[in-house]
Design a protein around this motif. Structure first.
Motif, mmCIF file in Angstrom:
data_model
loop_
_atom_site.group_PDB
_atom_site.id
_atom_site.type_symbol
_atom_site.label_atom_id
_atom_site.label_comp_id
_atom_site.label_asym_id
_atom_site.label_seq_id
_atom_site.Cartn_x
_atom_site.Cartn_y
_atom_site.Cartn_z
ATOM 1 N N LEU A 143 0.831 -1.206 0.000
ATOM 2 C CA LEU A 143 0.000 0.000 0.000
ATOM 3 C C LEU A 143 0.862 1.252 0.000
ATOM 4 C CD1 LEU A 143 -2.753 1.378 0.189
ATOM 5 C CD2 LEU A 143 -2.650 1.113 2.675
ATOM 6 N N ALA A 144 1.948 1.244 0.763
ATOM 7 C CA ALA A 144 2.842 2.402 0.790
ATOM 8 C C ALA A 144 3.412 2.678 -0.595
ATOM 9 C CB ALA A 144 3.960 2.164 1.805
ATOM 10 N N ARG A 145 3.806 1.621 -1.330
ATOM 11 C CA ARG A 145 4.359 1.810 -2.679
ATOM 12 C C ARG A 145 3.277 2.291 -3.643
ATOM 13 N NH1 ARG A 145 8.585 0.937 -5.878
ATOM 14 N NH2 ARG A 145 9.838 0.324 -4.090
ATOM 15 N N ARG A 146 2.066 1.723 -3.543
ATOM 16 C CA ARG A 146 0.996 2.166 -4.452
ATOM 17 C C ARG A 146 0.704 3.651 -4.270
ATOM 18 N NH1 ARG A 146 -1.973 -2.705 -3.172
ATOM 19 N NH2 ARG A 146 -3.455 -1.423 -1.990
ATOM 20 N N ARG A 147 0.751 4.141 -3.050
ATOM 21 C CA ARG A 147 0.540 5.581 -2.824
ATOM 22 C C ARG A 147 1.626 6.409 -3.492
ATOM 23 N NH1 ARG A 147 -1.214 5.056 3.611
ATOM 24 N NH2 ARG A 147 -3.439 4.651 3.201
ATOM 25 N N THR A 171 9.550 3.449 0.359
ATOM 26 C CA THR A 171 8.386 3.118 1.195
ATOM 27 C C THR A 171 8.793 3.017 2.657
ATOM 28 O OG1 THR A 171 8.708 0.740 0.902
ATOM 29 C CG2 THR A 171 7.262 1.843 -0.674
ATOM 30 N N ILE A 172 7.833 3.353 3.530
ATOM 31 C CA ILE A 172 7.965 3.156 4.973
ATOM 32 C C ILE A 172 6.630 2.581 5.444
ATOM 33 C CG2 ILE A 172 8.316 4.215 7.226
ATOM 34 C CD1 ILE A 172 9.918 6.399 5.889
ATOM 35 N N ALA A 173 6.647 1.319 5.853
ATOM 36 C CA ALA A 173 5.439 0.677 6.391
ATOM 37 C C ALA A 173 5.638 0.513 7.886
ATOM 38 C CB ALA A 173 5.182 -0.658 5.713
ATOM 39 N N ARG A 231 0.444 8.980 4.431
ATOM 40 C CA ARG A 231 0.858 10.100 3.589
ATOM 41 C C ARG A 231 1.942 9.666 2.612
ATOM 42 N NH1 ARG A 231 3.645 11.089 8.536
ATOM 43 N NH2 ARG A 231 5.910 11.218 8.231
ATOM 44 N N VAL A 232 2.236 10.592 1.705
ATOM 45 C CA VAL A 232 3.395 10.513 0.816
ATOM 46 C C VAL A 232 4.236 11.749 1.049
ATOM 47 C CG1 VAL A 232 4.137 10.697 -1.581
ATOM 48 C CG2 VAL A 232 2.408 9.024 -0.950
ATOM 49 N N GLU A 233 5.535 11.562 1.245
ATOM 50 C CA GLU A 233 6.468 12.680 1.424
ATOM 51 C C GLU A 233 7.245 12.888 0.128
ATOM 52 O OE1 GLU A 233 8.986 11.863 4.703
ATOM 53 O OE2 GLU A 233 7.349 11.525 6.131
#
Length: 653
Positions: free
Chosen positions: A389-393, A416-418, A435-437
């Motif tokens: 999910l982190a990568r898809r965002r 990514t950071i999960a 979020r996305v940074e």
């Protein structure tokens, strides 16, 4: 038969009540006779009324004196009563009047109690039901002085004392066998203990508290004949007899017809004047401490330099990689007309929702710049350790830059950071972690600068003194501050206007023009009449210089956000250092600086920013108790962890 002592007490009580009633209405008669300017809408009235009611007896006795009975206890009774009489009403003030009513008094009623006793019927023990009944007839006259209060155009409430003078009191009693259907008393009849006669110890005077409501409707064109339906309640507080605990309460209804006298047409003798209402208004500048009479209001143009941080965080909904609808997304054809300068709004939060387009525009303009896009998840049941999910965002953000802004995919690094537990950022909520940074150089992430001309009104307040006068009551009023037919502020109310009201000129929602101010007061009367007053407010103007395009005051406003820092790792990033460098270009030794700290987790942020300013007079460093933005989104909470710096320069060309 009526005893001599009873007559004596009745006459003596009547005498006292008459004296009290005369004293009760004497002020009213005196007011009507002596006042030359009485403004009363209640006229002298007299008439008659008719109706009926229910008498509710409350008792606690087994028998009346001289009437022995086997009854265990009488507790209540009731009866019907006529409500017929005459009245006179005299005005006291505009809304208050006194009246005296003389009516027939009838407090008659019937008491019943059913008693159960075992009896022997043909050798069988059965339970018999015996009804004890007591019928009383108490008649006389009643005197009722009341105070009347007009609570509406047709509605009047009244309260007072009712005095019932008993001229006659008789009683009859009996016991009747109700069950069984066969059988009789020892006298061979199903009825026994019958007796009637005068009530012994009848109180000559019964006092009650009375109250109720009355309506008044005109029956002719000149309003001299009135139809007056009413409903009243009375609560007896003295006994009906001297020796028994017996009181009478009542609910009465009726309808009256009254003649209302016309006011004299002679001067100063309660002349019936047509309704009238007028208004007046004065305006005085006010600086918050004292009024400034004779001072004009100034409209001042100020040059504003607004530095807004570009917050490179995109927030997502729970378990979703789709961009929320509050973000502004463009089509490829729309990018041709987009520029970061056009995207700047009045506040950093409004500008923030164009963050993807501002970054995309800068990437398209600076083709060698590279960014890192880091997708993160929250420490929640369905996002914990979810690197997918982190990568898809992050990929979704990169896809937008690539498809809309034509940014080469090789210039965007995906990370990514999960989170399994947010141990490094304990102050962040789950919504703030979804979020996305976006990381990059100050060329891509530098603050936005907006130049604008703002207008303000000096002094900060205007004090208004409204007034309405005439013989019509004020129903509602409205005070409007306008400028060239545009409404700047409005205040209104119902009923009597305040002696003064103050408007704050610092938070006018609309645009202020270089034009005169005016105030409009509109007053509406109860009769439907309306009046208005218009006051032109003396106004002076201090516009920007036409030659230089500058004013005698320049305000520089900068926001520094510290969303991911606390007091233990407080530092300035490269973008913040660049913003401070730009701000210091405008700071001189004569600058007046105010710093407001909206952070709660990092209270040293204001000190950090203040230490990087070069020169100027630091007037205040305040900690705000309320957030700058109150919308329930994580981006608002991120921006609220910040410091607002305001620099005011005088005589800057």
């Amino acid at each position: 038969m009526i005893h001599r002592e009873h007559i004596f007490r009745t006459v003596r009580g009547f005498h006292l009540i008459v004296i009290a009633s005369v004293l009760f209405i004497l002020p009213s008669i005196n007011a009507v006779a002596q006042s030359t300017d009485l403004d009363s809408s209640i006229s002298f009235r007299f008439g008659g009324f008719a109706g009926g009611g229910i008498i509710l007896h409350a008792a606690e006795f087994s028998s009346l004196n001289g009437f022995p009975s086997c009854c265990p206890l009488y507790t209540n009774g009731n009866g019907l009563t006529p409500n017929v009489g005459l009245f006179i009403e005299l005005p006291m003030t505009q809304r208050i009047s006194h009246s005296i009513r003389l009516s027939l008094s009838d407090l008659s009623g019937r008491f019943t109690t059913v008693e159960s006793q075992p009896v022997d019927v043909s050798g069988t023990l059965r339970e018999a039901k015996i009804e004890h009944s007591l019928s009383t007839v108490t008649q006389g006259i009643a005197l009722e002085p009341t105070a009347n209060f007009r609570v509406g155009k047709t509605l009047t409430a009244f309260t007072g004392i009712r005095a019932d003078f008993s001229l006659k009191g008789v009683v009859s009693q009996k016991e009747e066998l109700l069950f069984p259907e066969q059988g009789s008393f020892e006298n061979g009849s199903r009825i026994r203990n019958t007796k009637s006669g005068d009530i012994v110890g009848l109180s000559p005077l019964v006092l009650s508290a009375v109250g109720g409501f009355r309506l008044s409707f005109p029956m002719n064109a000149d309003n001299t004949l009135l139809l007056m339906p009413e409903l009243s309640f009375s609560l007896g507080f003295t006994r009906m007899t001297i020796s028994e605990d017996w009181r009478a309460h009542a609910v009465r209804a009726g309808i009256g017809v009254a003649f209302q006298s016309l006011r004299s047409s002679a001067p100063n003798k309660m002349t019936m004047l047509p309704p009238s209402i007028k208004s007046d208004l004065s305006v005085i500048p006010f600086n918050g401490e004292r009024e400034l009479p004779g001072t004009s209001v100034s409209i001042i143009e100020t040059e504003l330099l607004d530095m807004q941080p570009l917050m490179p965080y995109i927030f997502f909904e729970h378990g979703s990689e789709a961009l929320p609808s509050r973000y502004v997304l463009l089509s490829r054809s729309e990018t041709a007309e987009f520029s970061p300068e056009r995207a700047i709004r009045n506040t950093s939060l409004e500008t923030y929702y164009n963050v993807l387009n501002i970054i995309g525009s800068r990437l398209a303009e600076n083709t060698k710049e590279v960014i890192t896009i880091t997708g993160t998840t929250a420490d929640s049941a369905d996002e914990r350790d979810n690197t997918t999910l982190a990568r898809r965002r992050a990929e979704n953000i990169a896809r937008y830059f690539q498809s809309v802004w034509k940014i080469d995919r090789k210039r965007m690094i995906i990370q990514t950071i999960a989170r399994s537990a947010d141990t490094t950022r304990p102050l962040l909520s789950a919504a703030e972690c979804r979020r996305v940074e976006i990381h990059g150089s100050p060329v891509i992430l530098s603050s936005l600068v907006r130049r604008d001309t703002v207008r303000s009104i000096s002094p900060d307040y205007l004090r208004f003194r409204p007034a309405g006068f005439g013989n019509d009551d004020v129903k509602s009023w409205e005070l409007v501050l306008t400028q060239r037919n545009a409404t700047l502020k409005t205040v209104n109310g119902k009923g009597t206007m305040p002696l003064k009201t103050t408007l704050d000129m610092r938070d006018i929602p609309g645009a202020i023009r270089l034009d005169s101010l005016q105030a409009v007061l509109v007053v509406n009367g109860e009769s439907g009449l309306a009046t208005s007053s218009i006051v032109q407010i003396p106004t002076s103007f201090r516009p920007l210089s036409a030659a230089s395009g500058s004013s005698d005051t320049t305000v520089i406003r900068a926001w520094f956000s510290f969303p991911l820092q606390n007091s233990t790792n407080l530092t300035l990033d490269s973008t913040q250092r660049e913003s401070l460098s730009l701000l210091n270009r405008y700071v001189t030794n004569e600058s007046i600086i105010n710093i407001t700290d909206f952070t709660k987790s990092a209270p040293r942020t204001a000190e950090l920013v203040a230490s990087r300013l070069r020169g100027g007079l630091l007037r205040s460093t305040d900690e705000s108790s309320s957030p700058f933005y109150s919308v329930p989104y994580p981006e608002a909470r991120f921006l609220n962890r910040g410091v607002l710096v305001t620099v005011r320069n005088r005589n800057i060309p």
